[in-house]
Design a protein around this motif. Structure first.
Motif, short mmCIF file in Angstrom:
data_model
loop_
_atom_site.label_atom_id
_atom_site.label_comp_id
_atom_site.label_asym_id
_atom_site.label_seq_id
_atom_site.Cartn_x
_atom_site.Cartn_y
_atom_site.Cartn_z
N ASN A 1 0.83 -1.20 0.00
CA ASN A 1 0.00 0.00 0.00
C ASN A 1 0.87 1.26 0.00
N PRO A 2 1.16 1.81 -1.18
CA PRO A 2 2.09 2.93 -1.29
C PRO A 2 1.60 4.23 -0.69
N ASN A 3 0.30 4.34 -0.38
CA ASN A 3 -0.23 5.59 0.15
C ASN A 3 -0.39 5.58 1.67
N LEU A 4 0.34 4.70 2.32
CA LEU A 4 0.33 4.66 3.80
C LEU A 4 1.57 5.30 4.37
N PHE A 5 1.40 5.98 5.50
CA PHE A 5 2.52 6.34 6.36
C PHE A 5 2.30 5.65 7.69
#
Length: 301
Positions: A131-135
């Motif tokens: 999930n590239p849009n997680l921090f």
């Protein structure tokens, strides 16, 4: 230069291993069939547990007071070898796949998350990879565990931030902005905390969650096979449903009513809260083991 036969075999084996890993990950992401423990097995577990008695108060207090130290020793001894990566998280908690909508510059909005009790990162790194849009913030009260997280090859600034924190006394707001997180995960974490300190931990978590933010919970449930095993060998019970392992780490087993009351008292709304049964079969010994967990989702109001 042509590859040798040995090199070709090694390459083929590597590709085969990668395919097996991918196949296993895909299987873990699929929904599981529901199953339950029979009433007869639950009654047997209840009888065994009710016969057990707590150890002497001196030792109870000692184990509770040295919880962080004993977990730190655990990670120093086992490092990254003990737990497997938790690729099943997205199957059980689809919120990690992100939310619809865009942020500034028409880019997908970042989902800000926290894993409490992150251990050595068996949860955060598989989820970040997919999930590239997680921090992801990650905390643990064992300093050695946090060091191992930071040494991981996938630990990158801008995607995750790990720090030492005792949830029962260290304010999360010292590191994370108040009311800023979309999702918090508590996966086999609160069971390591004595009952009398759970309220402080939940209040601490609530402070950094956005209104409408979700808390994903999974932990040990009452009458799990591990609890039956503890009670079958007296000398492990510290308090009702609380036990100590040989290495000094603790394990608390929850009921639905207990965990719902804990979170609802602090202003959370229960989305779901159910027991999950997993039957583990040891074919070599021809035995089955009934694992029983409690899984829940709560929304901060």
């Amino acid at each position: 230069m042509e590859q040798s036969q040995e090199q070709q075999q090694q390459q083929q084996q590597k590709q085969s291993d990668l395919s097996s890993i991918e196949a296993r990950q895909q299987k873990l992401l699929q929904p599981l069939e529901q199953s339950v423990i029979t009433p007869e097995k639950l009654e047997y577990a209840k009888q065994i547990i009710e016969k057990d008695k707590a150890i002497k108060p001196f030792w109870v207090n000692k184990y509770k007071n040295e919880a962080a130290k004993n977990w730190d020793r655990f990670y120093k001894r086992n490092e990254t070898r003990f737990y497997k990566d938790r690729h099943w998280i997205e199957r059980e908690f689809t919120v990690y796949k992100g939310k619809d909508g865009e942020g500034e510059d028409n880019q997908p909005r970042t989902l800000n998350c926290l894993e409490v009790g992150c251990g050595v990162g068996n949860f955060i790194f598989p989820v970040l990879e997919r999930n590239p849009n997680l921090f992801m913030y990650a905390c643990d009260f064992a300093p050695h565990a946090i060091e191992l997280v930071k040494q991981h090859e996938d630990y990158k600034q801008g995607r995750c931030s790990a720090f030492v924190c005792d949830l029962t006394k260290d304010p999360l707001t010292d590191t994370i902005a108040k009311d800023s997180l979309d999702v918090v995960s508590s996966i086999f974490v609160l069971s390591a905390i004595p009952v009398e300190k759970l309220e402080s931990a939940v209040k601490n978590i609530k402070e950094v969650m956005k209104p409408g933010g979700m808390l994903c919970f999974r932990d040990y449930a009452v009458y799990d096979a591990a609890q039956v095993k503890f009670s079958s060998n007296p000398g492990h019970m510290l308090d009702k449903n609380l036990y100590v392992r040989q290495d000094g780490t603790m394990s608390l087993f929850f009921s639905i009513n207990q965990i719902k009351e804990l979170f609802e008292k602090e202003g959370f709304t229960t989305v779901e809260c159910d027991y999950v049964h997993r039957e583990t079969i040891n074919r070599a010994m021809d035995i089955s083991i009934d694992r029983r967990f409690l899984q829940a989702k709560f929304i901060k109001q």
